[in-house]
Each structure stands twice: as C-alpha cells, then as structure tokens.
Write an enzyme that holds these catalytic residues in place. Structure first.
Site, mmCIF file in Angstrom:
data_model
loop_
_atom_site.group_PDB
_atom_site.id
_atom_site.type_symbol
_atom_site.label_atom_id
_atom_site.label_comp_id
_atom_site.label_asym_id
_atom_site.label_seq_id
_atom_site.Cartn_x
_atom_site.Cartn_y
_atom_site.Cartn_z
ATOM 1 N N GLY A 152 -14.853 -2.383 0.235
ATOM 2 C CA GLY A 152 -13.850 -3.298 0.757
ATOM 3 C C GLY A 152 -12.435 -2.784 0.599
ATOM 4 N N GLY A 153 -12.274 -1.458 0.576
ATOM 5 C CA GLY A 153 -10.935 -0.887 0.526
ATOM 6 C C GLY A 153 -10.191 -1.146 -0.768
ATOM 7 N N SER A 238 -18.338 3.163 0.449
ATOM 8 C CA SER A 238 -16.944 3.109 0.880
ATOM 9 C C SER A 238 -16.035 3.103 -0.353
ATOM 10 C CB SER A 238 -16.726 1.887 1.777
ATOM 11 O OG SER A 238 -15.514 1.963 2.470
#
Length: 569
Positions: A152-153, A238
């Site tokens: 989620g960055g 991610s």
C-alpha cells in the site's frame, strides 16, 4: 498379624505404583500438548473463531502493541494494554490511521479489493494488531509460520483485506499471521525533538519498529497457536516487499526469521542508488521540520503536534489551502521511501544487502508480475510513436526496436509499460543470482507471474501488480463482487499456494504433484532458471516468451546498479 502386614505392604505397593503412573500420565499429557483453544498472549487470553475451512481457526485483531495515540504517537511500539477475561477474537482489529477513502468503489483498486465493508474495519491509532490463521490441533504441533506484511505504498493498507483471507493457505499445514504497522506520517515522520527524547537519539522508522515488535510477539507467543517460533518466514508484496527487505536490513530483526518472500519489491535485493537510497537522519529531520512549519504556517512543538487528534490532520487544510495536513506531512515523511539511515534501526553496513554474507542462511523467494505497471497508471491510454522512440532510445539505445516495435499509439503505450515491467523482472532475477553467488547456506527461487485474472479489461491489465495475491493466498471465492473465476484460476491458486506453503515449511517450494521449480543461480553462458505461472499452469523456464527483451533489460539493470556479469560468479 502377618496377614495385616501383607495387606499394608500390598497397599503401599499399589500406592507406589499409582504415584509412579500419575506423573508419567502427566508427562504424556504434556508431550501431547494442549488443544489450541484459549491462548495466552501479551495482555491476556484470546479465543479464535471458525473459518470457511474445517479445522482452521482465525484469531482476528489480536493486539501486539499498545495504542499509538497522544503521548505514544511517534514512539517505539508500547506494551499491550491488558484486558480481563477471555477476548473472543471474532472481529477485525482497527486499521492504523490512514485515508480510508483512498480507493473507493468505482476505481480499479476499490473494485478489486475494497468493495466489501465486512473486510474494512475503521481506522484509528489503535491499529497495531494482527490476525492468526491456524490449522494446528495441539500447541506442540510446531507448524511453520508465515508472517505477512501488506502493501500500500507505506501510506495505506491493512491486514484484513479480502485478498489476504488465508484459511485455504493455512490448511496446507502452516500458520499464517497477517500484521499491521503504522503508515504515512504516523509511521515515518522524523523530527529533531523526537530524536532528542529518544533513548537511541533517533526518530522515524516507526513502521519498521512495529514490524520488529510483531516478530518478537510471534517468537514469544506463536507456540500457543501450535506454531514453531524457530521456523518463521516473512513475506510481503509491493511496499510490503520493501518492508521485508527493510527487515533484512535491520540488525533489530536478526534471528527473528529464517526465510523471506519478496513479491514485486521494485529494487529486489539490490542496493538502490541515488534518491531511492536510505536517507540520512539529520537531513531528514530538517526537511520534515520545515515541512511541518510550512504546512501549519508557523512553527509547531512536538507537544502541540501530539495534542492534536489524528482526525484533525486528516480533515484540516494546510496554511496555503492546497491539501490536508495529513497529505502534506505524509509526502514529507515518505520521500525516498521513508526509511532513515539512523545508526540504530539501519546502519550503513546493514542496509547493504550486496555485501558478502549479508543473507547467509536466509532462504529467499523473489519475483513479480508480467504487467507490474498497468494497475499503477490511470488506465488505458495512447502514446505517440515519436514519444515512444525517444523514451526507449534514452533507456536502451538504438537496439530497442528489435524487442519493442509498436505499430500504433495504443500499442506504443502498452509496450512502454511492459518495458518497465520487463526491467523489474530482470531486477528480481539478478537479485537472486547475486545473492546466490555472495552468500552461503541458502536456497533462492525466482518466479514470474504471467497469469491474467479474468474480466475487467484483462487485455490491458494482464497480470497486473498485486494480481498474484489472490492466488498465493488461495483466497479466490465464488462470491458476489469477486471476478468470475475460471477453472484455470482455481488451478493456479491451488498450485501457487502449494508452492508458497512448501517454501514456508522447508525453504524449498517443490512438492508432490507440482512442476519442478529449479533454483536460480548464475552459470556462464546460460540463462538462470525461474518458474513461470500462466494459464493455470507452472513451468520451469530460463526466459520469458520474449528472450530479446530479457537480454536487453538485463543489460540495463546491470548498468543501473553498477554491476557486471563478473559480479554474479
């Protein structure tokens, strides 16, 4: 009298026998272990609930640290606040504080992962909790443990997202723990006043400290859930993958795990250069302090910043009215990825995973998707052939046209995205080759996820960034809102989750009924092996379907990280 004496002797003998049997029986009971039911953890007792898989329990929202509000904001994670009685863990814990409407229904991500409110708890500063999926029957089953870190960055996401529903993955004989950590300005802000009050003289990196705390919690308490604290794998996708590499880079996590899975981690295990490198503490503090002053239009003390409710940051505009305080301070906190070279969480030596022996004894699985970039842009678009040529020449030189040769503007745009994804695949592959050559006692496996989920313009999105999560977790279900899954999808999910579980168990993804997955290692004149997942199948290969692109991007990545083929021997 003789009879009486005989009777006494007999009674004493029987008593002696029973006194011997009783401890033996107690010992046997201890060896069998207790039923996994009510588990003692930091703070009190918890009890799980059933899942949609018989024999797999789920403990939702178990706290591993205390509230991060008020005086605890921007501090190392604090002890769990105790409770009385047995806490039935039947509801998801709060998300950490974040913008919960970032991915509304109607957007790509909203329709993919966030359309079901039953998987979306409220956000608060009481979000340091985790979920435990366990198939263990007894506390001494000693099952291997997967600790999963969401993406989620580093500015959003949570551990109870529907794609992480891990009952079918756990059914394969592992315990799955999904953890949360502070994100955004609450997880990464560094200020001089924060460093002054810290015993270590540092600030920032709170998200990483949360994850270290969660691993310590697992080591201390997972045995009560039937897990083995000596067999822990960390994994993430991610930003979660970048947090996995952060844990590989911090000495605070040494000895807390022995395997790692890096999914779409962008830089892989190579030491990033320039703007993406870890930031020095003092410069970061000064930059963030200036950002706070600009956002509020005046200087703010630490006491004043802590006194404001978290919601105030989310809803109040900056002094110039251009954005919220939260967005402004989050942007300042996450520059360069958010990680800070502070000499405590990260040292100059520890962050360099390319040094010899940096990953000795740590088994690694690493890879990504074939179309990493498609879901990270606004959507389908066009690109002029001239712009395409200029962009590709700047990256590859004149040789690009042999591998990427579009005939129209739509194809040019799509190939520009694919080229960036192709570079990432080579980054993961070269990461595996490099660590295999520079470390001892480890297994290294690389994957390439090339299976496009059905529907929603699959021709453009393909095997998009994050799409593999449905399959690794075996979380696809025939329920409203999810995609119209095909037999190939169910087959893919069964295979990939089996590889995943096998790696957690033994550092080797191979097993009965699965196509052989060969380790990745450099050999002069030969391409390295990896597994390609596509159309519901798994195949051990040495190139993607586009070998010219592979060779072109390999050279680009080697140059970007200052490497040569000699470094891989």
């Amino acid at each position: 009298m003789k009879t009486f004496k005989s009777l006494i002797v007999m009674i004493l003998s029987v008593a002696c026998v029973f006194s011997t049997i009783e401890p033996l029986q107690s010992q046997a009971a201890r060896q069998e272990g207790k039923k996994v039911d009510i588990v003692k953890v930091e703070g009190g007792l918890v009890k799980g609930v059933k899942t949609d898989v018989d024999g797999v329990q789920l403990f939702k929202g178990v706290p591993f640290a205390g509230s991060t509000a008020g005086e605890n904001r921007w501090k190392e994670p604090q002890p769990v606040e105790p409770w009385n009685g047995v806490k039935v863990s039947d509801s998801w814990g709060d998300q950490v504080m974040q913008e919960v409407n970032l991915n509304p229904v109607g957007t790509f991500w909203g329709d993919e992962f966030y359309f079901d409110d039953s998987f979306t708890p409220k956000a608060s500063e009481n979000g340091l909790n985790l979920n435990v999926y366990t198939p263990a029957k007894k506390t001494n089953d000693k099952l291997p443990v997967l600790v999963y870190i969401h993406g989620g960055g580093n500015n959003h996401g949570h551990a109870s997202e529907m794609e992480f529903y891990a009952s079918k993955l756990a059914e394969k004989g592992i315990i799955v723990v999904t953890v949360q950590y502070r994100v955004s300005m609450f997880g990464f802000l560094a200020l001089p006043e924060l460093s002054e009050e810290s015993e270590q003289g540092v600030s920032g990196n709170y998200a990483v400290l949360d994850l270290v705390k969660s691993l310590n919690w697992v080591n201390d308490y997972i045995a009560g859930f039937g897990g083995n604290p000596n067999e822990v794998t960390i994994a993430g996708q991610s930003a979660g993958a970048m947090n996995v590499t952060a844990l590989l880079r911090t000495p605070l996590a040494d000895g807390l795990f022995n395997r790692a899975i890096i999914q779409s981690g962008f830089y892989g295990l190579l030491t990033a250069q320039g703007a993406s490198a870890y930031k020095p503490l003092k410069a970061t503090e000064t930059q963030a302090e200036n950002a706070v002053t600009k956002a509020f239009g005046k200087e703010m003390s630490l006491d004043e910043l802590r006194a404001l409710p978290a919601e105030y940051y989310m809803t109040t505009k900056t002094a110039d009215g251009t954005q919220t305080l939260y967005d402004s301070l989050t942007a300042a906190s996450l520059q360069g990825g958010g990680y800070i070279l502070d000499g405590y969480v990260f040292t100059e030596e520890s962050v360099d995973l390319m040094r010899d022996g940096a990953l000795d004894g740590i088994d690694i699985m690493i890879g990504g998707t074939a179309d990493e970039m498609t879901s990270l842009v606004p959507g389908p678009s066009n690109m002029s052939l001239e712009d395409f040529q200029n962009t590709m020449k700047a990256t590859y030189g004149e040789e690009y046209s042999k591998a990427y040769n579009p005939t129209n503007t739509t194809e040019a745009y799509n190939l520009s995205l694919r080229a960036r994804s192709d570079q990432l695949h080579q980054t993961y592959l070269l990461s595996a080759e490099y660590i295999q050559a520079h470390n001892k006692n480890l297994n290294v496996y690389t994957y390439y996820f090339d299976h496009a989920p059905p529907g929603r313009n699959e021709e453009f999105y393909g095997a998009f960034h994050s799409s593999e999560l449905w399959y690794f977790f075996n979380s696809i279900r025939n329920t409203a809102g999810q995609r119209s899954w095909t037999p190939a999808d169910y087959s893919m999910a069964e295979k990939m989750s089996s590889y995943y579980a096998n790696f957690v168990k033994k550092g080797n993804p191979n097993g009965n009924g699965l196509a052989k997955w060969q380790e990745t290692s450099y050999k002069t004149g030969e391409n390295s092996a990896f597994v390609r997942w596509f159309d519901g199948k798994a195949e051990n290969v040495t190139s993607t379907p586009y070998p010219l692109r592979d060779a072109l991007n390999r050279n680009v990545v080697l140059k970007a990280f200052g490497m040569t083929e000699e470094d891989l021997k």
